[in-house]
Scaffold this active site. Structure first.
Site, PDB file in Angstrom:
ATOM      1  N   THR A 110      59.502  24.647  26.148  1.00 55.90           N
ATOM      2  CA  THR A 110      58.778  23.696  25.306  1.00 55.90           C
ATOM      3  C   THR A 110      57.282  23.735  25.574  1.00 55.90           C
ATOM      4  O   THR A 110      56.844  24.059  26.703  1.00 55.90           O
ATOM      5  CB  THR A 110      59.294  22.270  25.567  1.00 55.90           C
ATOM      6  OG1 THR A 110      58.437  21.318  24.923  1.00 55.90           O
ATOM      7  CG2 THR A 110      59.301  21.953  27.056  1.00 55.90           C
ATOM      8  N   TYR A 117      60.499  15.388  31.750  1.00 58.80           N
ATOM      9  CA  TYR A 117      61.075  16.378  30.839  1.00 58.80           C
ATOM     10  C   TYR A 117      60.298  17.692  30.916  1.00 58.80           C
ATOM     11  O   TYR A 117      60.875  18.770  31.110  1.00 58.80           O
ATOM     12  CB  TYR A 117      61.059  15.855  29.408  1.00 58.80           C
ATOM     13  CG  TYR A 117      61.273  16.930  28.367  1.00 58.80           C
ATOM     14  CD1 TYR A 117      62.487  17.600  28.277  1.00 58.80           C
ATOM     15  CD2 TYR A 117      60.243  17.286  27.484  1.00 58.80           C
ATOM     16  CE1 TYR A 117      62.676  18.613  27.334  1.00 58.80           C
ATOM     17  CE2 TYR A 117      60.431  18.288  26.543  1.00 58.80           C
ATOM     18  CZ  TYR A 117      61.642  18.953  26.472  1.00 58.80           C
ATOM     19  OH  TYR A 117      61.831  19.931  25.541  1.00 58.80           O
TER      20      TYR A 117
END
Length: 341
Positions: free
Chosen positions: A124, A148
């Protein structure tokens, strides 16, 4: 795809019952691969497993993974499985490190025991943190601002360390904002609860939500709202299939951005949904969310050079396909009815 002996290449897709994973299985099947989905269905949907075998299990269950590797003997892995909600990671960081990092260690342990050394990893742009410049290149400093993002970056480090020892070859794909759906509306974006911008705006247009909240209207952008890079899920799926082919053809380990390179503000996103749907979208303004950069934009030149990948869809195409998916689901009723799609 077949090998030199005419055998169909097989790919294990962890998290293959989820949004991007299911679309990737669709493209794998279209291009002659055999897909095997491994998913615990915590965020995925059994209804989405339509292009390959399904094995239910958790990536932290190494023995279960060993059994699946032994049964199917895959040639490569696409690793999607993981927790993805940034806000949830702030509230419960241990769950993210356990699932995303420990789960990946479990997967690698089982893969090495089975002699599988080719891994495409779903990473990501959150690993970059606050941009120091845009568009972001793969060489931008990686300094995540959420558990995250850190969990994904830790996995990247693990993969790079093992690659440096010639124990694996990996393609790390850092994508930006996924959007859209299968053009035939067979599968689409379905999260419970829903927290992603595109489906939230569409649900507002459908009358399923009172309004869509825009967080911050005082950013240093043309209309004051955040700018993001929305890339069609089919284009993302295409990149994953190309990455598998790249590794099967002895490509070296690599990290690549997946984005369009074109920015869309939140206000422009709302306007596009209203235009595509022909319906008004009621919005409300709220304060900025902590850690939201004003602009996230991908430099995708390396993906083009390495994989020959270029996005084929613009924002309107993404919204049109997502609208078809959500409209079809809405006509069929509640989420439980999606199984009839």
């Amino acid at each position: 795809m077949q090998d030199a002996f005419g055998m169909t290449k097989r790919v294990l897709i962890t998290g293959g019952a989820g949004y991007i994973g299911a679309h990737t299985c669709l493209l794998l099947a279209e291009r002659g691969y055999e897909a095997v989905v491994y998913d615990n269905l915590s965020n995925g949907h059994a209804e989405f497993v339509r292009w390959g075998a399904f094995e239910q299990g958790d990536i932290r269950d190494t023995n279960r993974l060993r059994s699946v590797f032994s049964q199917y003997q895959p040639d490569a892995i696409i690793h999607f499985a993981g927790l993805i909600e940034v806000a949830q990671s702030v509230r419960d960081p241990l769950a993210f490190y356990d699932n995303n990092v420990s789960g990946t260690l479990s997967l690698i342990t089982a893969a090495e025991a089975a002699g599988v050394d080719k891994i495409v990893f779903s990473s990501t742009c959150a690993t970059y943190g606050i941009p120091q410049f845009t568009p972001l290149t793969e060489d931008h400093v990686q300094a995540p601002i959420s558990p995250y993002g850190w969990s994904k970056l830790l996995v990247e480090h693990i993969l790079r360390d093992l690659s440096g020892l010639d124990r694996i070859r990996c393609a790390i794909l850092r994508y930006f904002n996924a959007a859209g759906a299968d053009p035939e509306a067979r599968i689409g974006e379905w999260h419970t609860p829903e927290t992603h911008a595109v489906p939230l705006v569409i649900e507002t247009a459908l009358g399923q939500r009172d309004c869509f909240t825009i967080f911050g209207d005082d950013y240093d952008t043309a209309d004051g709202t955040c700018i993001r890079d929305y890339v069609h899920v089919i284009d993302l799926a295409d990149a994953h299939v190309r990455a598998v082919e790249y590794l099967l053809n002895d490509g070296a380990s690599v990290a690549l951005n997946l984005g369009t390179g074109t920015g869309t503000s939140v206000a422009e996103l709302v306007e596009t949904v209203a235009l595509v749907s022909g319906r008004p979208v009621k919005t409300r303004r709220a304060d900025r969310r902590p850690g939201d950069p004003s602009i996230l934009l991908a430099d995708n030149r390396r993906a083009r050079d390495v994989l020959g990948w270029q996005p084929q869809h613009d924002l309107a195409s993404s919204i049109e396909s997502a609208w078809r998916w959500h409209t079809k689901s809405n006509l069929l009723g509640a989420d439980a009815s999606r199984s009839t799609l």
